[in-house]
Design a protein around this motif. Structure first.
Motif, PDB file in Angstrom:
ATOM      1  N   SER A 115     -56.318 -32.980  32.381  1.00 11.94           N
ATOM      2  CA  SER A 115     -55.221 -32.147  32.885  1.00 11.94           C
ATOM      3  C   SER A 115     -54.133 -31.958  31.815  1.00 11.94           C
ATOM      4  O   SER A 115     -53.587 -30.860  31.664  1.00 11.94           O
ATOM      5  CB  SER A 115     -54.698 -32.802  34.165  1.00 11.94           C
ATOM      6  N   GLU A 116     -53.856 -33.004  31.055  1.00 12.27           N
ATOM      7  CA  GLU A 116     -52.853 -32.876  29.981  1.00 12.27           C
ATOM      8  C   GLU A 116     -53.333 -31.917  28.891  1.00 12.27           C
ATOM      9  O   GLU A 116     -52.542 -31.123  28.363  1.00 12.27           O
ATOM     10  CB  GLU A 116     -52.553 -34.253  29.379  1.00 12.27           C
ATOM     11  N   ILE A 117     -54.614 -31.988  28.549  1.00 18.71           N
ATOM     12  CA  ILE A 117     -55.151 -31.063  27.536  1.00 18.71           C
ATOM     13  C   ILE A 117     -55.015 -29.626  28.031  1.00 18.71           C
ATOM     14  O   ILE A 117     -54.636 -28.719  27.280  1.00 18.71           O
ATOM     15  CB  ILE A 117     -56.637 -31.391  27.234  1.00 18.71           C
ATOM     16  N   ARG A 118     -55.305 -29.420  29.306  1.00 16.99           N
ATOM     17  CA  ARG A 118     -55.272 -28.048  29.860  1.00 16.99           C
ATOM     18  C   ARG A 118     -53.863 -27.468  29.871  1.00 16.99           C
ATOM     19  O   ARG A 118     -53.689 -26.253  29.862  1.00 16.99           O
ATOM     20  CB  ARG A 118     -55.879 -28.041  31.260  1.00 16.99           C
ATOM     21  N   GLU A 119     -52.858 -28.348  29.875  1.00 22.31           N
ATOM     22  CA  GLU A 119     -51.474 -27.860  29.830  1.00 22.31           C
ATOM     23  C   GLU A 119     -51.071 -27.420  28.419  1.00 22.31           C
ATOM     24  O   GLU A 119     -49.993 -26.856  28.228  1.00 22.31           O
ATOM     25  CB  GLU A 119     -50.519 -28.963  30.297  1.00 22.31           C
ATOM     26  N   CYS A 120     -51.912 -27.731  27.429  1.00 23.31           N
ATOM     27  CA  CYS A 120     -51.558 -27.456  26.022  1.00 23.31           C
ATOM     28  C   CYS A 120     -52.148 -26.137  25.538  1.00 23.31           C
ATOM     29  O   CYS A 120     -53.235 -25.741  25.951  1.00 23.31           O
ATOM     30  CB  CYS A 120     -52.086 -28.573  25.123  1.00 23.31           C
ATOM     31  N   GLN A 121     -51.410 -25.497  24.617  1.00 23.59           N
ATOM     32  CA  GLN A 121     -51.913 -24.279  23.967  1.00 23.59           C
ATOM     33  C   GLN A 121     -52.564 -24.598  22.625  1.00 23.59           C
ATOM     34  O   GLN A 121     -53.174 -23.722  21.994  1.00 23.59           O
ATOM     35  CB  GLN A 121     -50.777 -23.275  23.740  1.00 23.59           C
ATOM     36  N   GLY A 122     -52.405 -25.827  22.163  1.00 25.91           N
ATOM     37  CA  GLY A 122     -53.012 -26.218  20.902  1.00 25.91           C
ATOM     38  C   GLY A 122     -53.089 -27.732  20.810  1.00 25.91           C
ATOM     39  O   GLY A 122     -52.393 -28.443  21.546  1.00 25.91           O
ATOM     40  N   ILE A 123     -53.954 -28.213  19.914  1.00 29.03           N
ATOM     41  CA  ILE A 123     -54.160 -29.653  19.747  1.00 29.03           C
ATOM     42  C   ILE A 123     -54.061 -29.999  18.256  1.00 29.03           C
ATOM     43  O   ILE A 123     -54.624 -29.287  17.406  1.00 29.03           O
ATOM     44  CB  ILE A 123     -55.553 -30.098  20.262  1.00 29.03           C
ATOM     45  N   LEU A 124     -53.341 -31.062  17.978  1.00 26.21           N
ATOM     46  CA  LEU A 124     -53.252 -31.599  16.614  1.00 26.21           C
ATOM     47  C   LEU A 124     -53.933 -32.973  16.597  1.00 26.21           C
ATOM     48  O   LEU A 124     -53.502 -33.887  17.303  1.00 26.21           O
ATOM     49  CB  LEU A 124     -51.773 -31.731  16.210  1.00 26.21           C
ATOM     50  N   PHE A 125     -55.001 -33.082  15.813  1.00 26.44           N
ATOM     51  CA  PHE A 125     -55.702 -34.368  15.658  1.00 26.44           C
ATOM     52  C   PHE A 125     -55.226 -35.022  14.360  1.00 26.44           C
ATOM     53  O   PHE A 125     -55.268 -34.392  13.291  1.00 26.44           O
ATOM     54  CB  PHE A 125     -57.218 -34.149  15.560  1.00 26.44           C
ATOM     55  N   VAL A 126     -54.799 -36.258  14.458  1.00 26.30           N
ATOM     56  CA  VAL A 126     -54.384 -37.015  13.270  1.00 26.30           C
ATOM     57  C   VAL A 126     -55.148 -38.333  13.320  1.00 26.30           C
ATOM     58  O   VAL A 126     -54.916 -39.162  14.203  1.00 26.30           O
ATOM     59  CB  VAL A 126     -52.865 -37.268  13.267  1.00 26.30           C
ATOM     60  N   THR A 127     -56.056 -38.494  12.380  1.00 29.00           N
ATOM     61  CA  THR A 127     -56.982 -39.620  12.545  1.00 29.00           C
ATOM     62  C   THR A 127     -57.259 -40.394  11.269  1.00 29.00           C
ATOM     63  O   THR A 127     -57.328 -39.812  10.177  1.00 29.00           O
ATOM     64  CB  THR A 127     -58.331 -39.117  13.122  1.00 29.00           C
TER      65      THR A 127
END
Ligand code: FNR
Length: 183
Positions: free
Chosen positions: A64-76
């Motif tokens: 649900s939190e991902i669906r609220e986002c317009q973009g994702i930043l992965f830092v790994t």
């Protein structure tokens, strides 16, 4: 002004994680219309296909939190020349059941810092493979492979002078990428 929610996924659970510090420094370089929030992945159960029909609460929350986002930043970080299991597990959990992936179509960017010389290049390449299958448009350039040094992050958490212009340029490209692909 349109507001963009950006989910930040950090592939390390370590309290003093260099990658979380990098993420927190980089998001300060974002445009005012971007709001960043870290998506917790440390509470995810190990993925089990038996639970696809009735997913655990932590998985439902992450999706649900991902669906609220317009973009994702992965830092790994890189673990043993690949992405950490905790990150792969989060990708798997939120991608299922088949046809109900929360990741699909979300524009994203990736970066990482490690103590090694190749600066998470192998981890990022493996991550790119998974993100392509997950149908996430991934920013191609510039690539961000960082070997940790004390100069990377200032005492106040901001990005150090030696990396600031490069990472600001990356953030400008990322912001344009998200705006281009956000639905
Ligand atoms: C590492 N580290 C590491 N570094 C690297 O450049 N390539 C690698 O393959 C690995 N492999 C690896 C495996 C495991 C299990 C650990 C714990 C560590 C070192 C890694 O870069 C370093 O611990 C970073 O500090 C991890 O990132 P965070 O936790 O500081 O964000």
């Amino acid at each position: 002004m349109t507001q963009y929610q950006i989910g930040v996924v950090v592939g390390s659970l370590r309290r003093e994680s260099f990658n979380r510090k990098l993420a927190n420094g980089v998001i300060r370089l974002g445009p005012p219309e971007f709001a960043f929030r870290e998506l917790e992945i440390g509470d995810q159960p190990l993925y089990n296909q038996d639970t696809d029909r009735d997913q655990p609460e932590a998985v439902k929350r992450l999706k649900s939190e991902i669906r609220e986002c317009q973009g994702i930043l992965f830092v790994t970080p890189e673990y043993n020349r690949s992405m950490p299991g905790v990150l792969k597990n989060a990708l798997d959990n939120a991608s299922r059941p088949y046809g109900d992936s929360a990741w699909a179509g979300k524009p994203c960017g990736i970066m990482g810092v490690s103590s090694g010389q190749i600066g998470t290049a192998c981890a990022q390449q493996h991550l790119r493979d998974s993100l392509a299958y997950l149908d996430m448009p991934v920013l191609g350039q510039p690539e961000v492979y960082i070997t940790f040094s004390d100069e990377l992050i200032n005492a106040d958490g901001s990005i150090g002078a030696g990396s600031r212009d490069f990472l600001k340029g990356w953030m400008d490209r990322f912001a344009a990428w998200v705006k281009l692909h956000a639905t």
